[in-house]
Design a protein around this motif. Structure first.
Motif, PDB file in Angstrom:
ATOM      1  N   VAL A  29       0.839  -1.209   0.000  1.00 22.42           N
ATOM      2  CA  VAL A  29       0.000   0.000   0.000  1.00 22.42           C
ATOM      3  C   VAL A  29       0.867   1.250   0.000  1.00 22.42           C
ATOM      4  N   ALA A 274      -2.384   6.260   4.934  1.00 22.91           N
ATOM      5  CA  ALA A 274      -1.987   4.857   4.957  1.00 22.91           C
ATOM      6  C   ALA A 274      -0.904   4.611   5.996  1.00 22.91           C
ATOM      7  N   LEU A 723      -7.401   1.223   1.757  1.00 26.32           N
ATOM      8  CA  LEU A 723      -7.063   1.457   3.157  1.00 26.32           C
ATOM      9  C   LEU A 723      -8.050   0.767   4.093  1.00 26.32           C
TER      10      LEU A 723
END
Length: 841
Positions: A29, A274, A723
């Protein structure tokens, strides 16, 4: 210790899967967000039509000073309407020693009927030298009715010198004779060029006294460094920017500068969100992993391992897992970024020339960041185990520790107070500032819950004890006792569930609310039945002609733009519109709460109530702001309205925008007709007189807005889904870890006479208690955050949350918790208790 750590990983693979999953997903991510930022940072576009220049002088940004607490902060805002430089600047640059020519370039939006889908920009012929463009057939334009066309426009369309081509400029179509076909020596950049005579280009330009940019050509033997120094001095005196090298591409293509700013902002913002989520998850997962191994670590201490050796072993384990996670997460992030890049291009967020660049810097930064969080969490978790004396280690591992230190409780209360105070900041802000404050409030609430979780768990266990006993009987009694005794052990579980509910319930529904407000306000605020639209723009004459049609009660030209307004925290660009106020009360209802749109003049402005609150303006005040091209204006506020989300936060008179937008044209004309009037044919005839114009019902405008919002909201929803998905994965990860760590506990219960059915009921009761607490706390956090930001941004005190949405968030969390707990526990219960009591942790 490294060898021992490797052996531990080898023989306890299952125990480290959760840590590996959390780290690998976190790296993927963050890698995606970081690579977007790195690609934007490296993106310069192509010099294109400025390839032959040493430097390009342009004005693409506005620097605004904001004073807060006695300190002056500067905000740089990209100019929505591109900006320009004074015409006299070309002469001043030409006087710099070593400069052969300083050529002013005009970028005129044009459309050709032979290639309506090909992006084309018009220029004056003098600027052809900046690429340089050279004739491959025919010659340059020498009369107002002639144009030289780019070879990319001529190829495949049979255009040659002497042919005629219809060119749409200023909302009108006119035939031109092709004087020649030209071609650039280097890479010309995206889109095709079309050259008018310099005099004709100046007349077609909405701001004829300014240039879009000035390109500097040098003498062959000039000292380039000295020339650049002189050019910068002149540019700085005019508050313009000097672009050199690859950065000339940012001046050549405003879309490249916009793409760079967009990816830097989007990647940075979502990367920050994130990072905070991943920090919570990684710290919780690693801490829980170390806690579940207290018996093993205590045994090492009892057989003479020093505290430093144990800590180094744990750090080595996490380091090895981190390397393996990076090996998986970095390539996954690279593939995800390439997918997102293709989607951004197809949705026209970035130009075709935008590419995913770099990767080594992002990979290194992300790997180090995630590893640092994991190592720090490991170090903190290991301190408790390694600080006790070896003779007490095994006894310490056998009992639960206290709820936590006084410092933890005080810190948690400080975070809670900070989160509550952020609700006030969210209410006082607007736009992106309110969004940032709201998300900060969300994370601060979650941090407070994580710190105060032991006391929350204990209070909830005592409160829910009678309920659990009443519903589940003896199993409920055991569940309540477990929750009380393991109040600190379930901290990670509660935090993960609260994060999943709070984040999913806030951010996803926030995007839905913003889109809904825009569509609802646009639909309710348009009183006209018809709209004349034109992709090439509509001149003011179209509005005047519409008013003269029999049966038309009112017609209002609408010009879309953006302006830069000051704020309490920073300046920002906001959506604006230009209107001719004549008859506007019959075509638009902006929800005016004070003043009147009829008072709109060239020196006045109407603003939304949200924007007025953010900027500190009131009815009758003087508002200082900047138009889209950076021109400062001082206007008097004559109206405050509520429907800013659907129509823009600032409404100006069309005359105020004259000469300050790229096209100088209206985007649509709203037409209100008498109930029994039949004006369809007359409006169709009017539309036929303007290129690419059409008459549509205003209901269709709302549909177009909804589709545009769906496209613009795609990236937000994608990243939010990623997320939220990571938070859900973390919750599942934590729940599975917690369930699998109970092998010995459940085996002992069965050995003392508790049946499998009773154990399952006990686990169900525990989960019901934890889920109830998590749903109440997470739902409260989501409700407070969502209400605050929707009220600040859209002026709605009660956010719109569909029942199905809450069922998905709440029901999904419940299903996740049950599956992630019941399945592992069911597996444990299939193990004979005599065998289970002897397994290692």
């Amino acid at each position: 210790m490294l060898h021992l750590a490797a052996q531990t990983l080898r023989f306890r693979k299952g125990g480290f899967v959760a840590t590996f999953v959390a780290l690998a997903a976190g790296v993927a991510v963050l890698m995606t967000c970081a690579l977007l930022v790195e690609s934007g940072w490296r993106h310069k576009g192509r010099p294109g039509r400025y390839d032959a220049t040493l430097a390009v002088v342009a004005d693409r940004d506005l620097r605004v000073a904001t004073t807060m607490f006695g300190e002056t902060e500067y905000t740089t805002v990209a100019l929505p309407e591109r900006g320009g430089v004074p015409g006299k600047l070309a002469g001043e640059l030409a006087d710099v020693p070593g400069v052969a020519r300083a050529v002013g370039d005009r970028a005129i939006p044009v459309t050709t009927t032979v290639a309506p889908d090909l992006p084309v920009t018009g220029h004056g012929w003098a600027s052809a030298a900046l690429a340089p463009y050279r004739p491959v057939a025919g010659g340059p334009p020498r009369a107002d009715g002639e144009v030289a066309v780019d070879a990319r426009l001529a190829d495949g369309r049979g255009l040659a010198p002497g042919d005629s081509i219809d060119v749409v400029t200023g909302g009108e179509s006119r035939p031109y004779r092709v004087s020649g076909v030209v071609e650039a020596d280097g890479a010309p950049g995206e889109g095709a060029a079309l050259f008018f005579t310099d005099a004709r280009a100046a007349r077609l330009d909405p701001h004829p006294d300014r240039f879009d940019a000035v390109g500097v050509l040098t003498e062959p033997d000039a000292d380039r460094s000295a020339v650049l120094a002189g050019v910068r001095r002149v540019a700085d005196g005019a508050d313009a920017t000097t672009y050199t090298g690859d950065e000339r591409g940012l001046a050549a293509g405003p879309e490249d500068a916009a793409a760079r700013a967009f990816t830097l902002q989007a990647g940075g913002a979502f990367g920050g969100y994130a990072a905070m989520i991943i920090g919570f998850v990684v710290a919780g997962t690693v801490g829980l992993s170390v806690r579940h191994r207290r018996r093993d670590l205590a045994l090492l201490r009892a057989v003479a391992a020093t505290p430093g050796q144990v800590r180094r072993m744990l750090l080595a384990e996490v380091g090895l897992i981190g390397l393996a996670a990076a090996a998986v997460g970095v390539p996954a992030g690279l593939l995800a970024t390439r997918y997102i890049r293709d989607e951004l291009v197809s949705r026209e967020f970035v130009p075709e020339g935008f590419a995913v660049r770099g990767g080594a810097l992002s990979a290194a930064a992300v790997t180090v960041a995630v590893a640092a969080v994991a190592l720090l969490a490991t170090w903190i978790a290991a301190l408790r185990v390694t600080r006790i004396r070896p003779t007490e280690a095994l006894g310490e591992a056998a009992v639960e520790r206290g709820l936590g230190s006084r410092a933890r409780a005080v810190t948690g209360l400080v975070f809670l107070a900070s989160a509550v105070s952020l609700t006030g900041l969210t209410g006082a802000a607007s736009g992106q500032t309110a969004l940032g404050a709201a998300l900060g409030m969300l994370y601060t609430f979650v941090a407070a819950v994580a710190l105060l979780a032991p006391w929350i768990n204990l209070a909830a266990a005592r409160f829910l004890g009678p309920v659990l006993r009443a519903v589940w009987g003896d199993s409920g009694y055991l569940a309540a006792a477990n929750l009380r005794a393991n109040a600190r052990g379930t901290v990670a579980v509660l935090t993960a569930l609260v994060l999943s509910v709070g984040f999913g319930g806030t951010v996803w529904f926030l995007q839905e609310n913003l889109q809904r407000q825009t569509v609802v306000q646009s639909r309710d605020g348009v009183l006209a039945q018809h709209a004349l639209t034109g992709s090439a723009g509509l001149p003011a004459a179209a509005t005047a002609e519409a008013r003269r049609i029999p049966g038309v009660l009112a017609a209002t030209g609408v010009r879309r733009t953006s302006v830069v307004v000051p704020g309490r925290l920073e300046a920002q660009a906001v959506v604006a519109q230009g209107l001719d106020p004549e008859g506007v009360e019959r075509t638009l209802d902006l929800g005016v709460r004070a003043g009147s749109l009829a008072a709109l003049r060239e020196d006045t402005v109407a603003v939304s109530t949200a924007q007025a609150d953010a900027a500190g303006w009131d009815l009758g005040d003087v508002a200082e702001l900047w138009l889209g091209d950076g021109t400062p204006v001082t206007l008097r506020v004559v109206a405050l309205y509520e429907r800013g989300w659907g129509f823009g936060d600032v409404t100006l008179h069309t005359k105020t925008l004259t000469g300050h937008t790229v096209t100088g044209l209206d985007d649509q004309v709203l037409v209100r007709t008498a109930p029994d009037a039949d004006v369809g044919a007359a409006l169709a005839d009017l539309a036929a007189r303007y290129p690419a114009a059409a008459v549509v019902d205003t209901d269709r405008l709302t549909g177009d807005i909804a589709r545009d919002l769906a496209v613009s909201g795609w990236l937000n929803k994608l990243l939010v889904a990623v997320l939220a998905g990571y938070a859900v994965l973390a919750a599942a990860n934590t729940l599975v870890m917690a369930a699998l760590s109970r092998t010995r506990e459940l085996a002992l219960l069965r050995l003392v006479g508790v049946t499998r059915r009773q154990v399952k009921r006990m686990v169900h009761a525990e989960q019901a208690g934890l889920l109830g607490v998590a749903l109440v706390i997470g739902g409260t956090i989501a409700a407070v955050t969502l209400t605050s930001v929707v009220n600040a941004v859209a002026g709605q005190r009660v956010p719109h949350v569909p029942a199905a949405g809450w069922l998905v968030v709440g029901g999904g969390t419940v299903a996740l918790a049950l599956v992630a707990t019941v399945l592992p526990v069911g597996r444990l219960l299939r193990t004979p208790p005599a065998e289970g009591i002897g397994v290692r942790e």
